[in-house]
Design a protein around this motif. Structure first.
Motif, PDB file in Angstrom:
ATOM      1  N   GLY A   6       0.815  -1.194   0.000  1.00  0.00           N
ATOM      2  CA  GLY A   6       0.000   0.000   0.000  1.00  0.00           C
ATOM      3  C   GLY A   6       0.855   1.252   0.000  1.00  0.00           C
ATOM      4  O   GLY A   6       2.068   1.204  -0.228  1.00  0.00           O
ATOM      5  N   SER A   7       0.228   2.394   0.286  1.00  0.00           N
ATOM      6  CA  SER A   7       0.934   3.670   0.188  1.00  0.00           C
ATOM      7  C   SER A   7       1.086   4.391   1.532  1.00  0.00           C
ATOM      8  O   SER A   7       1.675   5.466   1.578  1.00  0.00           O
ATOM      9  CB  SER A   7       0.184   4.595  -0.784  1.00  0.00           C
ATOM     10  OG  SER A   7      -1.137   4.839  -0.310  1.00  0.00           O
ATOM     11  N   VAL A   8       0.571   3.818   2.606  1.00  0.00           N
ATOM     12  CA  VAL A   8       0.649   4.476   3.916  1.00  0.00           C
ATOM     13  C   VAL A   8       1.266   3.534   4.947  1.00  0.00           C
ATOM     14  O   VAL A   8       1.342   2.322   4.744  1.00  0.00           O
ATOM     15  CB  VAL A   8      -0.751   4.929   4.392  1.00  0.00           C
ATOM     16  CG1 VAL A   8      -1.355   5.941   3.428  1.00  0.00           C
ATOM     17  CG2 VAL A   8      -1.682   3.728   4.555  1.00  0.00           C
ATOM     18  N   ARG A   9       1.682   4.110   6.046  1.00  0.00           N
ATOM     19  CA  ARG A   9       2.236   3.308   7.139  1.00  0.00           C
ATOM     20  C   ARG A   9       1.162   2.387   7.718  1.00  0.00           C
ATOM     21  O   ARG A   9      -0.013   2.740   7.792  1.00  0.00           O
ATOM     22  CB  ARG A   9       2.751   4.206   8.256  1.00  0.00           C
ATOM     23  CG  ARG A   9       4.013   4.985   7.934  1.00  0.00           C
ATOM     24  CD  ARG A   9       4.356   5.900   9.090  1.00  0.00           C
ATOM     25  NE  ARG A   9       5.513   6.746   8.825  1.00  0.00           N
ATOM     26  CZ  ARG A   9       6.743   6.492   9.255  1.00  0.00           C
ATOM     27  NH1 ARG A   9       6.979   5.407   9.993  1.00  0.00           N
ATOM     28  NH2 ARG A   9       7.735   7.309   8.976  1.00  0.00           N
ATOM     29  N   SER A  66      -0.800  20.392   6.583  1.00  0.00           N
ATOM     30  CA  SER A  66       0.401  19.784   7.167  1.00  0.00           C
ATOM     31  C   SER A  66       0.723  18.486   6.450  1.00  0.00           C
ATOM     32  O   SER A  66      -0.169  17.795   5.963  1.00  0.00           O
ATOM     33  CB  SER A  66       0.174  19.504   8.656  1.00  0.00           C
ATOM     34  OG  SER A  66      -0.906  18.610   8.816  1.00  0.00           O
ATOM     35  N   ASP A  67       1.997  18.170   6.374  1.00  0.00           N
ATOM     36  CA  ASP A  67       2.416  16.928   5.720  1.00  0.00           C
ATOM     37  C   ASP A  67       1.953  15.735   6.520  1.00  0.00           C
ATOM     38  O   ASP A  67       2.045  15.714   7.748  1.00  0.00           O
ATOM     39  CB  ASP A  67       3.938  16.893   5.579  1.00  0.00           C
ATOM     40  CG  ASP A  67       4.431  17.902   4.566  1.00  0.00           C
ATOM     41  OD1 ASP A  67       5.623  18.235   4.628  1.00  0.00           O
ATOM     42  OD2 ASP A  67       3.613  18.340   3.734  1.00  0.00           O
ATOM     43  N   ASP A  68       1.449  14.728   5.785  1.00  0.00           N
ATOM     44  CA  ASP A  68       1.050  13.484   6.430  1.00  0.00           C
ATOM     45  C   ASP A  68       2.232  12.527   6.362  1.00  0.00           C
ATOM     46  O   ASP A  68       2.550  11.993   5.310  1.00  0.00           O
ATOM     47  CB  ASP A  68      -0.175  12.901   5.714  1.00  0.00           C
ATOM     48  CG  ASP A  68      -0.687  11.631   6.381  1.00  0.00           C
ATOM     49  OD1 ASP A  68      -0.060  11.202   7.374  1.00  0.00           O
ATOM     50  OD2 ASP A  68      -1.683  11.078   5.901  1.00  0.00           O
ATOM     51  N   GLY A 117       2.762   9.093  -0.679  1.00  0.00           N
ATOM     52  CA  GLY A 117       2.465   9.749  -1.944  1.00  0.00           C
ATOM     53  C   GLY A 117       2.427   8.800  -3.125  1.00  0.00           C
ATOM     54  O   GLY A 117       2.180   9.207  -4.258  1.00  0.00           O
ATOM     55  N   MET A 118       2.665   7.510  -2.908  1.00  0.00           N
ATOM     56  CA  MET A 118       2.574   6.533  -3.992  1.00  0.00           C
ATOM     57  C   MET A 118       1.122   6.344  -4.405  1.00  0.00           C
ATOM     58  O   MET A 118       0.204   6.551  -3.604  1.00  0.00           O
ATOM     59  CB  MET A 118       3.160   5.188  -3.552  1.00  0.00           C
ATOM     60  CG  MET A 118       4.649   5.167  -3.402  1.00  0.00           C
ATOM     61  SD  MET A 118       5.299   3.484  -3.200  1.00  0.00           S
ATOM     62  CE  MET A 118       4.519   2.961  -1.681  1.00  0.00           C
ATOM     63  N   ASN A 119       0.936   5.936  -5.640  1.00  0.00           N
ATOM     64  CA  ASN A 119      -0.405   5.624  -6.132  1.00  0.00           C
ATOM     65  C   ASN A 119      -0.934   4.404  -5.391  1.00  0.00           C
ATOM     66  O   ASN A 119      -0.397   3.302  -5.545  1.00  0.00           O
ATOM     67  CB  ASN A 119      -0.344   5.351  -7.639  1.00  0.00           C
ATOM     68  CG  ASN A 119      -1.704   5.062  -8.243  1.00  0.00           C
ATOM     69  OD1 ASN A 119      -2.673   4.777  -7.551  1.00  0.00           O
ATOM     70  ND2 ASN A 119      -1.768   5.116  -9.558  1.00  0.00           N
ATOM     71  N   LEU A 166      -1.264  15.063  -5.103  1.00  0.00           N
ATOM     72  CA  LEU A 166      -0.818  16.417  -5.374  1.00  0.00           C
ATOM     73  C   LEU A 166      -1.211  17.329  -4.219  1.00  0.00           C
ATOM     74  O   LEU A 166      -2.368  17.329  -3.777  1.00  0.00           O
ATOM     75  CB  LEU A 166      -1.444  16.938  -6.674  1.00  0.00           C
ATOM     76  CG  LEU A 166      -1.107  16.115  -7.929  1.00  0.00           C
ATOM     77  CD1 LEU A 166      -1.835  16.684  -9.138  1.00  0.00           C
ATOM     78  CD2 LEU A 166       0.393  16.120  -8.180  1.00  0.00           C
ATOM     79  N   ARG A 167      -0.290  18.107  -3.736  1.00  0.00           N
ATOM     80  CA  ARG A 167      -0.558  19.015  -2.624  1.00  0.00           C
ATOM     81  C   ARG A 167      -0.187  20.440  -2.990  1.00  0.00           C
ATOM     82  O   ARG A 167       0.731  20.671  -3.771  1.00  0.00           O
ATOM     83  CB  ARG A 167       0.251  18.587  -1.380  1.00  0.00           C
ATOM     84  CG  ARG A 167      -0.148  17.232  -0.832  1.00  0.00           C
ATOM     85  CD  ARG A 167       0.786  16.814   0.282  1.00  0.00           C
ATOM     86  NE  ARG A 167       0.416  15.525   0.821  1.00  0.00           N
ATOM     87  CZ  ARG A 167       1.179  14.824   1.650  1.00  0.00           C
ATOM     88  NH1 ARG A 167       2.347  15.301   2.029  1.00  0.00           N
ATOM     89  NH2 ARG A 167       0.781  13.664   2.111  1.00  0.00           N
ATOM     90  N   ASP A 168      -0.896  21.380  -2.406  1.00  0.00           N
ATOM     91  CA  ASP A 168      -0.606  22.792  -2.617  1.00  0.00           C
ATOM     92  C   ASP A 168       0.481  23.219  -1.640  1.00  0.00           C
ATOM     93  O   ASP A 168       0.240  23.363  -0.439  1.00  0.00           O
ATOM     94  CB  ASP A 168      -1.886  23.617  -2.394  1.00  0.00           C
ATOM     95  CG  ASP A 168      -1.677  25.080  -2.755  1.00  0.00           C
ATOM     96  OD1 ASP A 168      -0.535  25.433  -3.087  1.00  0.00           O
ATOM     97  OD2 ASP A 168      -2.660  25.844  -2.694  1.00  0.00           O
ATOM     98  N   VAL A 169       1.679  23.428  -2.165  1.00  0.00           N
ATOM     99  CA  VAL A 169       2.807  23.721  -1.285  1.00  0.00           C
ATOM    100  C   VAL A 169       2.686  25.099  -0.657  1.00  0.00           C
ATOM    101  O   VAL A 169       3.371  25.410   0.316  1.00  0.00           O
ATOM    102  CB  VAL A 169       4.138  23.618  -2.066  1.00  0.00           C
ATOM    103  CG1 VAL A 169       4.376  22.216  -2.524  1.00  0.00           C
ATOM    104  CG2 VAL A 169       4.154  24.584  -3.264  1.00  0.00           C
TER     105      VAL A 169
END
Length: 578
Positions: A170-173, A243-245, A250-252, A234-237
């Motif tokens: 997956g893409s998350v911890r 806040s960053d998660d 960020g993987m698909n 995609l995030r708005d920098v």
């Protein structure tokens, strides 16, 4: 015959030390047989002088007598009357677009040839036929089952880099653990009821006992057989409130999470028995011996195609040219298939002779048509197929090994073309250096190979400089090794035993790393480890076969191992925990 002491040409590139995967990671480092570059120079074209036209000479007729004039007048009157009658008949006849075209016969002097048969008979109206009623569709012929699906359920453990989603975590911890940079074997919590695993270059396919095929990893050319379109990540920098998660890589998630292939266009009742994976394609075998595939093949120039008519096959499609197939095997960009009559087919990219046939440059798509490789030497009966990246193997019923394809690092086990840039073996040949062994399993990486025997011996051969063969320094000599200009061992030409590992029953190879599973269920690894693909918890190369030992698999009986570009997989029988 012992190899000549030569210098390995075209073998100068060092193993890749990249820490992030890319498609180039699975491309040949060196030595891919160069495509023919000799251009055919067309002969200079000059305008040919036009041949002089034949001028018809007018014949001077002899003076006509009165009798001749009378006969001529009668003939002309008869011809005029006949022409008028034909014109009247033609004007009266209805015309339509379906009429047949009439070609008026002309003689050598340009005059109309008068035939006795009436011309009107050739201009009859052709009435349009009513469309024939289509016969009712016959029910599809029920094919006889010739293959049996695997049934033993496996627990799957993964390790390696994983930034391309090839670990399937997956893409998350999960439980505080990142799904990337997995240093040692970790149980994949997304997989249940798996009965077979296939490792591609940067993607994986598994078969479950519920008759499902799950895939994950890179889907750039349709290798996953399903839609993985994702508009996230995609995030708005410039958004200060966001806040960053740290748990999200960020993987698909549609690529990095195992999911079922798209079977919406397939006939009902298909039952799968085997999956194999190449670099950018996947193929699956059914109980009835049919083969389905998806993705594409790549050549030295880029995307080659999936078939003669399809460039990239996004969802599973039947390979119609073959039937009654019993077994599949896949290399980096080619596939082998064995049918119930002992015939072996090969297709995909063939620039390194891995298809065992010569290909014409003007018809490169011919390689995509499954074609028989011809009879095996000595009328051998094939029992197992295997592939390296650019070479192919067959184990026959007597435990002999037959091989062909790229051999510049002796990866086929033959001693000819070794050290030659792009050197290859075109036709299947028995590996004489293995004639004293009865081989039961064999595997190939990019430029190395390994095998195990009936009595559990482990043998390796091929490229040395990345520790791919796992041999101690004392194994190399002038009799079995090609040295480079600095007199460093570069190519192990003769398959050589590794005596420290015994009772081996299964072998596997990634691009530049290898695995050996013992009868007791222990697994050893060695080779290039810059991305943790050996499962040893380090990015340093593993020089010799080393036991993979961590809490996740220490008390498990490992029965399978496999690898790709930057990852490795091992599997244990489900429920065997001590």
């Amino acid at each position: 015959m012992p190899p000549k002491k030569t210098t390995a040409t075209g073998a100068s590139s060092e193993p890749k030390k990249s820490t992030r995967p890319s498609r180039a990671a699975t491309a040949p480092k060196v030595d891919a047989a160069p495509a023919a570059t000799t251009k055919k120079v067309a002969a200079p074209t000059t305008k040919k002088a036009a041949a002089p036209k034949k001028t018809a000479t007018k014949k001077t007729a002899a003076p006509a007598t009165e009798s001749d004039k009378e006969n001529q007048s009668a003939t002309e009157k008869k011809a005029t009357a006949s022409k008028r009658k034909r014109d009247e008949e033609e004007d009266a006849a209805p015309t339509s677009a379906s009429e047949e075209e009439i070609k008026t016969p002309i003689d050598a002097d340009g005059d109309v040839v008068m035939n006795d048969e009436p011309k009107a008979s050739k201009r009859r109206r052709v009435e349009p036929k009513a469309p024939a009623a289509r016969p009712a569709k016959r029910p599809a012929r029920e094919l006889k089952a010739i293959n049996v699906p695997p049934t033993e359920v496996l627990d799957v453990f993964v390790f390696g880099e994983g930034t391309a989603g090839e670990l399937g975590l997956g893409s998350v911890r999960v439980d505080g653990k990142k799904p990337i940079d997995v240093k040692r074997p970790r149980l994949n919590h997304n997989l249940k009821n798996v009965v077979q695993v296939a490792c591609g270059g940067m993607h994986v396919a598994v078969l479950t006992n519920e008759n499902k095929i799950l895939t994950w990893g890179v889907n750039d050319q349709g290798a996953l057989g399903r839609d993985t379109t994702w508009d996230g990540g995609l995030r708005d920098v410039e958004d200060e409130d966001e806040s960053d998660d740290e748990d999200d890589t960020g993987m698909n998630p549609k690529e990095s999470t195992p999911s079922e292939i798209d079977t919406s266009d397939l006939p009902e009742g298909i039952q799968w028995v085997q999956v194999v994976a190449s670099d950018s394609a996947t193929f699956a075998l059914t109980t009835t011996g049919q083969v389905y595939g998806w993705g594409t093949f790549r050549s030295n120039e880029g995307v080659l195609g999936f078939s003669r008519t399809v460039g990239v096959q996004k969802t599973p499609a039947l390979v119609p040219e073959i039937s009654k197939i019993k077994q599949l095997a896949a290399g980096l960009n080619h596939v082998l298939a064995l049918d119930d009559k002992n015939k072996i087919y090969a297709w995909g990219a063939g620039q390194q002779a891995q298809l065992a046939r010569r290909l014409l440059e003007r018809d490169d798509l011919a390689a995509l048509y499954p074609t028989g490789i011809g009879a095996l030497p000595g009328r051998a009966k094939a029992v197992k197929l295997a592939c390296g990246s650019y070479h192919s193997f067959v184990i026959d019923s007597q435990g002999r090994v037959i091989s062909w394809g790229l051999n510049n690092y002796a990866e086929c086990g033959h001693d000819d073309e070794v050290g030659v840039d792009g050197g290859y073996v075109m036709r299947p040949r028995v590996v004489e250096s293995l004639k004293d062994y009865k081989v039961t399993d064999i595997a190939g990486g990019e430029h190395h190979s390994l095998a195990c025997t009936e009595d559990g011996k482990l043998l390796t051969w091929g490229r040395i400089d990345g520790n791919q063969v796992g041999q101690p320094a004392g194994s190399f000599s002038e009799d079995n090794t090609v040295y480079d200009d600095r007199h460093l061992p570069r190519i192990l030409v003769v398959p050589t035993e590794i005596s420290d590992v015994k009772d081996v029953v299964q072998v596997a190879a990634g691009t530049d790393h290898s695995f050996a599973v013992t009868k007791e269920g222990k697994v050893y690894s060695w080779g290039f480890s810059a991305n943790y693909q050996t499962g040893q918890g380090t990015t340093d190369d593993i020089k010799e076969p080393t036991l993979i030992d961590n809490t996740a698999i220490r008390d498990r009986k490992i029965v399978y191992s496999g690898g790709g570009g930057q990852y490795g997989i091992v599997a244990a029988l489900h429920g065997d925990e001590e």
